[in-house]
Design a protein around this motif. Structure first.
Motif, PDB file in Angstrom:
ATOM      1  N   CYS A 101       0.847  -1.210   0.000  1.00 35.79           N
ATOM      2  CA  CYS A 101       0.000   0.000   0.000  1.00 35.79           C
ATOM      3  C   CYS A 101       0.877   1.252   0.000  1.00 35.79           C
ATOM      4  O   CYS A 101       0.593   2.210  -0.723  1.00 35.79           O
ATOM      5  CB  CYS A 101      -0.907   0.011   1.219  1.00 35.79           C
ATOM      6  SG  CYS A 101      -2.489  -0.733   0.909  1.00 35.79           S
ATOM      7  N   LEU A 102       1.921   1.234   0.824  1.00 33.85           N
ATOM      8  CA  LEU A 102       2.815   2.401   0.896  1.00 33.85           C
ATOM      9  C   LEU A 102       3.533   2.605  -0.445  1.00 33.85           C
ATOM     10  O   LEU A 102       3.722   3.729  -0.893  1.00 33.85           O
ATOM     11  CB  LEU A 102       3.834   2.223   2.024  1.00 33.85           C
ATOM     12  CG  LEU A 102       3.261   2.274   3.447  1.00 33.85           C
ATOM     13  CD1 LEU A 102       4.295   1.816   4.465  1.00 33.85           C
ATOM     14  CD2 LEU A 102       2.773   3.671   3.795  1.00 33.85           C
ATOM     15  N   GLN A 103       3.916   1.483  -1.064  1.00 31.16           N
ATOM     16  CA  GLN A 103       4.571   1.574  -2.385  1.00 31.16           C
ATOM     17  C   GLN A 103       3.605   2.169  -3.408  1.00 31.16           C
ATOM     18  O   GLN A 103       3.961   3.028  -4.207  1.00 31.16           O
ATOM     19  CB  GLN A 103       5.000   0.185  -2.863  1.00 31.16           C
ATOM     20  CG  GLN A 103       6.231  -0.365  -2.181  1.00 31.16           C
ATOM     21  CD  GLN A 103       6.501  -1.786  -2.629  1.00 31.16           C
ATOM     22  OE1 GLN A 103       5.763  -2.707  -2.314  1.00 31.16           O
ATOM     23  NE2 GLN A 103       7.564  -1.969  -3.398  1.00 31.16           N
ATOM     24  N   LEU A 104       2.360   1.675  -3.355  1.00 34.56           N
ATOM     25  CA  LEU A 104       1.375   2.094  -4.348  1.00 34.56           C
ATOM     26  C   LEU A 104       0.969   3.564  -4.181  1.00 34.56           C
ATOM     27  O   LEU A 104       0.536   4.202  -5.137  1.00 34.56           O
ATOM     28  CB  LEU A 104       0.143   1.188  -4.247  1.00 34.56           C
ATOM     29  CG  LEU A 104      -0.677   1.022  -5.514  1.00 34.56           C
ATOM     30  CD1 LEU A 104       0.159   0.459  -6.640  1.00 34.56           C
ATOM     31  CD2 LEU A 104      -1.874   0.133  -5.273  1.00 34.56           C
ATOM     32  N   ALA A 105       1.132   4.078  -2.959  1.00 37.05           N
ATOM     33  CA  ALA A 105       0.775   5.485  -2.730  1.00 37.05           C
ATOM     34  C   ALA A 105       1.641   6.411  -3.582  1.00 37.05           C
ATOM     35  O   ALA A 105       1.237   7.516  -3.926  1.00 37.05           O
ATOM     36  CB  ALA A 105       0.940   5.827  -1.257  1.00 37.05           C
ATOM     37  N   LEU A 106       2.840   5.937  -3.944  1.00 35.56           N
ATOM     38  CA  LEU A 106       3.752   6.776  -4.738  1.00 35.56           C
ATOM     39  C   LEU A 106       3.738   6.379  -6.208  1.00 35.56           C
ATOM     40  O   LEU A 106       4.663   6.680  -6.960  1.00 35.56           O
ATOM     41  CB  LEU A 106       5.178   6.654  -4.189  1.00 35.56           C
ATOM     42  CG  LEU A 106       5.360   7.157  -2.755  1.00 35.56           C
ATOM     43  CD1 LEU A 106       6.765   6.869  -2.276  1.00 35.56           C
ATOM     44  CD2 LEU A 106       5.085   8.652  -2.670  1.00 35.56           C
ATOM     45  N   VAL A 107       2.682   5.683  -6.605  1.00 30.96           N
ATOM     46  CA  VAL A 107       2.637   5.069  -7.927  1.00 30.96           C
ATOM     47  C   VAL A 107       2.818   6.080  -9.072  1.00 30.96           C
ATOM     48  O   VAL A 107       3.445   5.776 -10.082  1.00 30.96           O
ATOM     49  CB  VAL A 107       1.332   4.245  -8.067  1.00 30.96           C
ATOM     50  CG1 VAL A 107       0.135   5.111  -8.291  1.00 30.96           C
ATOM     51  CG2 VAL A 107       1.452   3.209  -9.126  1.00 30.96           C
TER      52      VAL A 107
END
Lengths: 227, 296
Positions: A101-107
């Motif tokens: 989720c944290l990775q995807l927040a910076l997608v």
């Protein structure tokens, strides 16, 4: 250093304005509460502050963040002002792990075929017992709310808008979230505007100042008054 | 037994790209993208047309041209469905039905009849195994598809596909256009279906205008079998299409071995899908299988 705005909004051309030169000023890097009755326009105000204008809406005015001034229609506003919705589920992916989720927040920072880099796991999440490999599905309401807030903070906004972040939480979880918000506010030097109806929270976390959005019975216009 | 295994491998490899494409549409994006059935046939048409335009090249280059043209053909159908859904604001199911209608007209125009024999040489065939001359190249293509597909799921796009299927509102709050995510997914999904269409057409020696009919059910069945296996054993999710298709083909071959007529297999597929859906609803609650999500 202030966050200030002066906004005018009509929902359609030729309609009476919903906001007419609605003005307020908030000290930067602090946590502020906004209260108001249901339907008075708190969420609409938050939407405008992010530069979110619906089709047919007529807006004018500006938002000033420190030295920078933005027209309310300026797309750059959306980069500096982020919002966490009342329902944290809207910004979380239940099937993913916290790390994903944290990775995807910076997608949006990366091209399509890039493998998203691992994120330095925020210490704050560890301190409240959230592991990086924990499934979002398994988190408690308070933990989910905090994760949603941390995801938004990863985008380095200058202003974070929180729409009733403790509405669905019990007293203990509400205090946990608020304590963390105070800490995040200081750590990230971010200005937080929080919509709430919880007078106890306001008394504890902002005893000096609360801003209320009210509808003037005579003119029908909204205005922000300080308590 | 070896002959059965080789036949099984060939069938798995022929349909593997299609099921990988189905995984993107049905399992990750969770949209009912039935236009893959049209892309399957149009991909074959595209590949055959492209190779007839440049007939004098080396067969290896022609194979590459055919593969790329097949994928491009599939993508065109995907672009058509994506444009209908995104620009026309039409629900995905209706958009895929409309696209299938358009595809039918296109296929009639391109093929001129229900069957079109392929007269050129078979670019998949090698002289290594006379009984299964295409197996080696099919294996190469299959390995390439899986080698690209598994890591792809960990990329930004792969994760976006999965995120869209689970929570489409996520993108609105993070300021990302969902049209980009969905359109890329549909394009990729249909490109893989187009590739499968070419492989099947080249392997059988003709393009069947109705060759795509029922392939969505094949995808759904294979993906359900793969998912069940994934839940039981646990392996990389990127292998679900491969494992699912292997189980699917194994069932077909087993039925053939005991003398069953495969013309009734579609009915059996439907029963399998129904059985798995009922099992999932009973054991995991109805919320696991959203009515629009095909349950894979």
């Amino acid at each position: 250093m202030k966050l200030s705005f002066d906004l005018t909004l009509s929902f359609a051309a030729g309609q009476e304005p919903f906001f007419k030169q609605l003005q307020a000023s908030f000290e930067l890097g602090k946590l502020h509460f906004i209260k108001g009755r249901n339907g008075v326009g708190k969420s609409t105000l938050f939407r405008l502050l992010q530069g979110g204008i619906a089709t047919d809406e007529q807006t004018e005015g500006s938002v000033q963040i420190a030295e920078q001034s933005f027209a309310v229609t300026d797309k750059k506003l959306g980069l500096l002002v982020k919002a966490v919705p009342q329902d944290s589920n809207a910004v979380l992916i239940n099937a993913f792990t916290v790390q994903e989720c944290l990775q995807l927040a910076l997608v949006s920072k990366y091209p399509g075929l890039t493998v998203l880099p691992k994120i330095n796991f925020p210490v704050l999440l560890k301190t409240i017992g959230i592991g990086s490999e924990a499934r979002v599905n398994d988190l408690s309401g308070g933990q989910r709310q905090l994760l949603a807030i941390v995801m938004m903070l990863q985008k380095n906004p200058q202003v974070l808008l929180l729409d009733e972040p403790t509405a669905a939480l019990d007293h203990a979880n509400a205090r946990l979230v608020m304590d963390m918000l105070v800490q995040l506010c200081a750590d990230h030097n971010v200005t937080m505007l929080i919509i709430t109806h919880d007078h106890d929270l306001m008394a504890v976390y902002a005893p000096q100042r609360c801003v209320e959005l009210v509808r003037d019975e005579d003119t029908g216009l909204r205005k922000l008054i300080e308590h | 037994m070896i002959a059965v295994l080789l036949r099984l491998a060939e069938q798995v490899l022929l349909y593997l790209p299609l099921v990988c494409g189905g995984y993107i549409s049905f399992s990750l994006l969770r949209i009912p993208n039935f236009s893959t059935e049209g892309a399957f046939v149009f991909g074959a048409c595209g590949a055959v047309t492209a190779t007839t335009l440049v007939p004098l090249l080396h067969p290896a280059i022609l194979l590459a041209v055919a593969v790329l043209a097949a994928m491009f053909g599939g993508m065109l159908i995907g672009a058509c469905m994506g444009a209908i859904a995104a620009q026309g604001k039409i629900p995905y199911l209706l958009a895929s039905i409309i696209t299938l209608g358009l595809c039918h007209g296109l296929h009639v125009y391109v093929l001129g009849g229900s069957l079109k024999p392929l007269h050129g040489s078979n670019y998949l065939a090698l002289d290594v195994m006379p009984m299964h001359p295409e197996l080696l190249i099919l294996t190469g293509i299959g390995v390439l598809v899986i080698a690209l597909f598994v890591p792809f799921l960990k990329t930004q796009l792969g994760m976006c596909f999965a995120a869209y299927g689970t929570n489409a509102t996520f993108f609105k709050h993070h300021g990302i256009a969902t049209n980009y995510v969905v359109l890329t997914g549909i394009l990729l999904s249909n490109a893989l279906a187009g590739l499968s269409g070419y492989l099947v057409a080249q392997s059988s020696g003709f393009i069947d205008m109705n060759g795509g009919t029922g392939l969505s059910l094949l995808c759904v069945t294979a993906l359900m079998l793969g998912n069940l296996c994934h839940k039981g054993i646990g392996f990389s999710r990127g292998l679900i299409p491969l494992i699912g298709m292997t189980l699917y083909s194994s069932m077909q071959q087993a039925l053939l071995m005991i003398g069953c007529n495969l013309k009734y297999f579609t009915a059996l597929q439907a029963c399998i899908v129904l059985g798995v859906l009922v099992y999932m609803r009973k054991n995991h609650g109805a919320s696991d299988v959203h009515s629009d999500h095909l349950g894979v």
